[in-house]
Scaffold this motif. Sequence first.
Motif, PDB file in Angstrom:
ATOM      1  N   MET A 263       0.441  -1.008   0.014  1.00  0.00           N
ATOM      2  CA  MET A 263       0.238   0.039  -0.378  1.00  0.00           C
ATOM      3  C   MET A 263       0.784   1.600   0.149  1.00  0.00           C
ATOM      4  O   MET A 263       0.574   2.132  -0.779  1.00  0.00           O
ATOM      5  N   GLY A 281      -7.829   1.102  -2.388  1.00  0.00           N
ATOM      6  CA  GLY A 281      -7.809   0.040  -2.596  1.00  0.00           C
ATOM      7  C   GLY A 281      -8.448  -0.170  -4.307  1.00  0.00           C
ATOM      8  O   GLY A 281      -7.336  -1.278  -4.772  1.00  0.00           O
ATOM      9  N   ALA A 291      -7.591  -2.218   2.076  1.00  0.00           N
ATOM     10  CA  ALA A 291      -7.321  -1.307   1.987  1.00  0.00           C
ATOM     11  C   ALA A 291      -6.913  -0.544   3.837  1.00  0.00           C
ATOM     12  O   ALA A 291      -6.111  -0.010   3.926  1.00  0.00           O
TER      13      ALA A 291
END
Length: 620
Positions: A263, A281, A291
């Motif tokens: 991420m 996400g 997420a």
Amino acid sequence: MPEQLPRAPRGFTGRGAELTALDRAVAGVVAPLCLVTGPAGVGKSAFAVHWAYERRAGFPDGRLFADLRGFSDTPAPETAAVLREFLLALGVPALRIPEASDARGALFRSLTASRRLLVVLDNARSSEQVRPLLPGGDLCATVVTSRDRLSGLIASDAARPVPLGQLPPADSAALLATVLGEARVAAEPAAAERLAGLCDGLPLALRVTAARLAERPQWTLGSMAGELADEQIRLTLLDVEDVGVSAALRLTVQQLPESAARMFRALGLHTGSDLDRFAAGALVGTSPAQASADLDRLAAAHLLAEAVPGRWSPHDLVRLYARLLAPEADPEGLPRLLDHYLYTGLAADAAAEPGSQPCYSLPADARRPAATREFEDRTAALDWYAAERPALEGAVAAAAALGLHDRAWRLALVQWPLMLMRIGDGWTPLLEAGLASAELEGNFDAQSRTRALLGWVLHEEGRDAEALVHLEKAPILAARAGDAVSEAIAYVNYASVLDSTGEHERAGLLMVHAVSLADRTGHPSTQVLTLQHLAKYCLKAEQYDEALAHTVRAGELVSPDAVVVRAQLQIVRGEALAGIGRLEEAADQLKRAIVAADAAGFTEGSARAAERLSRLSADR
């Protein structure tokens, strides 16, 4: 009496409020456990050690210290090894120290049970790493520093957090002065403040900057600020040998779980300054729930901040570091983000302007995201537009750079409800970029829609000559595309601007033509729009009966959910009734318009209706 603290930090400045907070966290509490947390480079270790030296008198039985190396290139020490050092410092002969880690912990807690002792556990990675090293006495205090929030210690051991944030400008300037001298810093106060901002108020970054300036006495603080302002080289300038911001952030990222690290790398692809879980996400190709978990993990590591609930953002230096890692991210992350914004934009469009023609249809190859945000009402949609405006503008540029012009012009149009609400908010460059992509794609309908909106924005900016160039072409392009709805809207905008420039007769003819086109489409919201504009035209021409008739017909077609449009119609109807002389009915319509506009957050309409009502009352 054990004294294991490293040497006191030199040039320590500021942190008065945080030092007081740590004093309060320790005072009057049984076996206090305090967490000094903050991002890499914020000075947690220096802060804890400085406080420990300043509060020496409060711990007459000594001070223990261990670097747990939780965020380091070297392996973290074993718990047994740390306990062995503690026991030796407390006077236990080496031969009497138990072999088993649990036995060493029990002996450590026994020896500290009645002592007034301070334990500093620096650079902890996890709560599990800390718990076996906690002393056993009620009079002992423990200070833990970490880049992680260590929420587990708060839950299980009632740890009291003392977060460290950015140094304020005055303290940043004082830190620079400890290296450069007060005179050099005082000579350029504005530049010192700018340096503090470019360094995100991080002591580590400020010290590296001061070191570079110390090596270059001919440089001014202003010239260094000018160098740091270049985002392409800022992180390079904030590294000296093996010390610096990049190195500190690298050690933080390498300790993350893989999903959170993925991420973080993907954040380097993001087109804005902050994002929600849906956009996040899309960047990594996962669900908003996953997420959200990854974003929380990054926030726990002080790589992101949730300044607004549900929206996460990094500080500038963290954002620049994420950009360095972006080439390692999923190359499909940015295209997925663009499509996420296209899908969400349609949902926001439907909530903000119920029943209106969508501002675009989706490209044939658009990828549906795992989930799309839902908007409960117009206000929620407008809030999303406002929050995402920088990211959407960045997305237009990113799409064009990738050659995805079919995405770029759509992303330029997606905020049209907010544009009409904030018409003077500088939308022209964005729409010009969208028009360029529409022309490169060769899409006549896209060109028509973009020119119609751009022309209206230019008109509201007082640039009528430029506006008419676009507005004259818009209906022709819509006709070539075979889109009668776009053609009717384009004619309405064109006619309105012509009317304002004095071409009243031609404007009236085009207004009537627009209504005729809209009637042929059978599209209610377009019919309402054209009738509303024709009614306004009739008002200006003092054709009050005709204006009233057009608003009545539009009122029969308007969607019950289109609260802003209904309020606009009520205002025009009130003015038409006043012109005819039906003053009581006019006042009633204007009062209803105020209520409707207030409920929709349509402040401009509410103010306009109130002004008309005030004028009507004065006339009566």
